[in-house]
Design a protein around this motif. Sequence first.
Motif, PDB file in Angstrom:
ATOM      1  N   ALA A  90      49.148  69.964  21.822  1.00 49.17           N
ATOM      2  CA  ALA A  90      49.116  68.666  20.821  1.00 49.17           C
ATOM      3  C   ALA A  90      48.663  68.770  19.546  1.00 49.17           C
ATOM      4  O   ALA A  90      48.303  69.991  19.037  1.00 49.17           O
ATOM      5  N   VAL A  91      48.603  67.707  18.894  1.00 46.74           N
ATOM      6  CA  VAL A  91      47.814  67.578  17.491  1.00 46.74           C
ATOM      7  C   VAL A  91      46.505  67.295  18.076  1.00 46.74           C
ATOM      8  O   VAL A  91      46.278  66.041  18.628  1.00 46.74           O
ATOM      9  N   TYR A  92      45.398  67.803  17.812  1.00 46.11           N
ATOM     10  CA  TYR A  92      44.041  67.469  17.864  1.00 46.11           C
ATOM     11  C   TYR A  92      43.411  66.831  16.780  1.00 46.11           C
ATOM     12  O   TYR A  92      43.495  67.478  15.586  1.00 46.11           O
ATOM     13  N   TYR A  93      42.629  66.006  16.803  1.00 51.30           N
ATOM     14  CA  TYR A  93      41.864  65.078  15.788  1.00 51.30           C
ATOM     15  C   TYR A  93      40.577  65.097  16.187  1.00 51.30           C
ATOM     16  O   TYR A  93      40.209  64.874  17.468  1.00 51.30           O
ATOM     17  N   CYS A  94      39.746  64.895  15.111  1.00 49.01           N
ATOM     18  CA  CYS A  94      38.358  64.574  15.342  1.00 49.01           C
ATOM     19  C   CYS A  94      38.133  62.997  14.680  1.00 49.01           C
ATOM     20  O   CYS A  94      38.803  62.733  13.758  1.00 49.01           O
ATOM     21  N   ALA A  95      37.085  62.567  15.169  1.00 50.28           N
ATOM     22  CA  ALA A  95      36.867  61.089  14.805  1.00 50.28           C
ATOM     23  C   ALA A  95      35.348  60.851  15.011  1.00 50.28           C
ATOM     24  O   ALA A  95      34.732  61.625  15.780  1.00 50.28           O
ATOM     25  N   ARG A  96      34.889  59.870  14.304  1.00 51.77           N
ATOM     26  CA  ARG A  96      33.581  59.419  14.177  1.00 51.77           C
ATOM     27  C   ARG A  96      33.422  57.949  15.205  1.00 51.77           C
ATOM     28  O   ARG A  96      34.148  57.335  14.987  1.00 51.77           O
ATOM     29  N   GLY A  97      32.400  58.265  16.123  1.00 56.70           N
ATOM     30  CA  GLY A  97      32.221  56.961  16.869  1.00 56.70           C
ATOM     31  C   GLY A  97      31.680  55.715  16.142  1.00 56.70           C
ATOM     32  O   GLY A  97      31.039  55.995  15.092  1.00 56.70           O
ATOM     33  N   ARG A  98      32.072  54.426  16.610  1.00 58.41           N
ATOM     34  CA  ARG A  98      31.588  53.371  15.520  1.00 58.41           C
ATOM     35  C   ARG A  98      30.363  52.871  16.225  1.00 58.41           C
ATOM     36  O   ARG A  98      30.034  53.024  17.435  1.00 58.41           O
ATOM     37  N   GLY A  99      29.374  52.523  15.437  1.00 56.23           N
ATOM     38  CA  GLY A  99      28.147  51.820  15.806  1.00 56.23           C
ATOM     39  C   GLY A  99      27.113  52.976  15.877  1.00 56.23           C
ATOM     40  O   GLY A  99      27.270  54.334  15.830  1.00 56.23           O
ATOM     41  N   SER A 100      25.944  52.505  16.472  1.00 58.11           N
ATOM     42  CA  SER A 100      24.919  53.516  16.710  1.00 58.11           C
ATOM     43  C   SER A 100      24.463  53.817  18.045  1.00 58.11           C
ATOM     44  O   SER A 100      23.610  54.334  18.295  1.00 58.11           O
ATOM     45  N   SER A 101      25.295  53.461  19.121  1.00 58.26           N
ATOM     46  CA  SER A 101      25.040  53.436  20.423  1.00 58.26           C
ATOM     47  C   SER A 101      24.831  55.124  20.974  1.00 58.26           C
ATOM     48  O   SER A 101      25.372  55.919  20.432  1.00 58.26           O
ATOM     49  N   PHE A 102      23.920  55.266  21.703  1.00 58.90           N
ATOM     50  CA  PHE A 102      23.585  56.590  22.117  1.00 58.90           C
ATOM     51  C   PHE A 102      24.521  56.962  23.499  1.00 58.90           C
ATOM     52  O   PHE A 102      24.568  57.951  24.222  1.00 58.90           O
ATOM     53  N   ARG A 103      25.121  55.671  24.087  1.00 56.47           N
ATOM     54  CA  ARG A 103      25.919  55.722  25.081  1.00 56.47           C
ATOM     55  C   ARG A 103      27.494  55.383  24.858  1.00 56.47           C
ATOM     56  O   ARG A 103      28.322  54.803  25.836  1.00 56.47           O
ATOM     57  N   LEU A 104      27.893  55.785  23.804  1.00 57.08           N
ATOM     58  CA  LEU A 104      29.476  55.330  23.211  1.00 57.08           C
ATOM     59  C   LEU A 104      30.490  55.787  24.392  1.00 57.08           C
ATOM     60  O   LEU A 104      30.460  56.948  24.496  1.00 57.08           O
ATOM     61  N   THR A 105      31.258  54.976  24.879  1.00 55.47           N
ATOM     62  CA  THR A 105      32.246  55.542  25.688  1.00 55.47           C
ATOM     63  C   THR A 105      33.086  56.343  24.981  1.00 55.47           C
ATOM     64  O   THR A 105      33.658  56.283  23.686  1.00 55.47           O
ATOM     65  N   CYS A 106      33.662  57.395  25.510  1.00 58.26           N
ATOM     66  CA  CYS A 106      34.652  58.459  24.778  1.00 58.26           C
ATOM     67  C   CYS A 106      36.013  57.748  24.848  1.00 58.26           C
ATOM     68  O   CYS A 106      36.832  58.407  25.548  1.00 58.26           O
ATOM     69  N   SER A 107      36.325  56.931  24.034  1.00 54.44           N
ATOM     70  CA  SER A 107      37.706  56.353  24.094  1.00 54.44           C
ATOM     71  C   SER A 107      38.189  56.060  22.769  1.00 54.44           C
ATOM     72  O   SER A 107      37.441  55.672  21.591  1.00 54.44           O
ATOM     73  N   ALA A 108      39.377  56.431  22.415  1.00 53.69           N
ATOM     74  CA  ALA A 108      39.898  56.410  20.997  1.00 53.69           C
ATOM     75  C   ALA A 108      39.753  54.969  20.294  1.00 53.69           C
ATOM     76  O   ALA A 108      39.470  54.957  19.205  1.00 53.69           O
TER      77      ALA A 108
END
Length: 124
Positions: A90-108
């Motif tokens: 696959a093509v692999y991407y990295c991205a930054r989570g939105r907001g400041s939550s410490f429990r951000l769901t790992c969803s695109a």
Amino acid sequence: VQLQASGGGLVQAGGSLRLSCAASGFTLDSNTIGWFRQAPGKEREAVSCIRRGGDTVYADSVKGRFAIARDIAKNTVDLQMNSLKPEDTAVYYCARGRGSSFRLTCSASNFGSWGQGTLVTVSS
């Protein structure tokens, strides 16, 4: 704010690769960073995330084979991929989570600032 993924390549099944996500404009250790992948004809899926507090999340398909970690000195988030399978192609991407939550769901849908991807091809 920019992210750049690197480290992809061609590898035989059972082999290993190490991907790196480098950031400019912000420090990675104060953000949730995720690795995602998209295979031809398929939707983008989450592979692994490392949250602000340091806890990690993995897709079931890569548990026990992949490991995500921060390199604070280099300001990168690396994805060590072992025991690679053809279905990891696959093509692999990295991205930054939105907001400041410490429990951000790992969803695109919870991530932005997508970097250019890096292609991983695993041959059988």
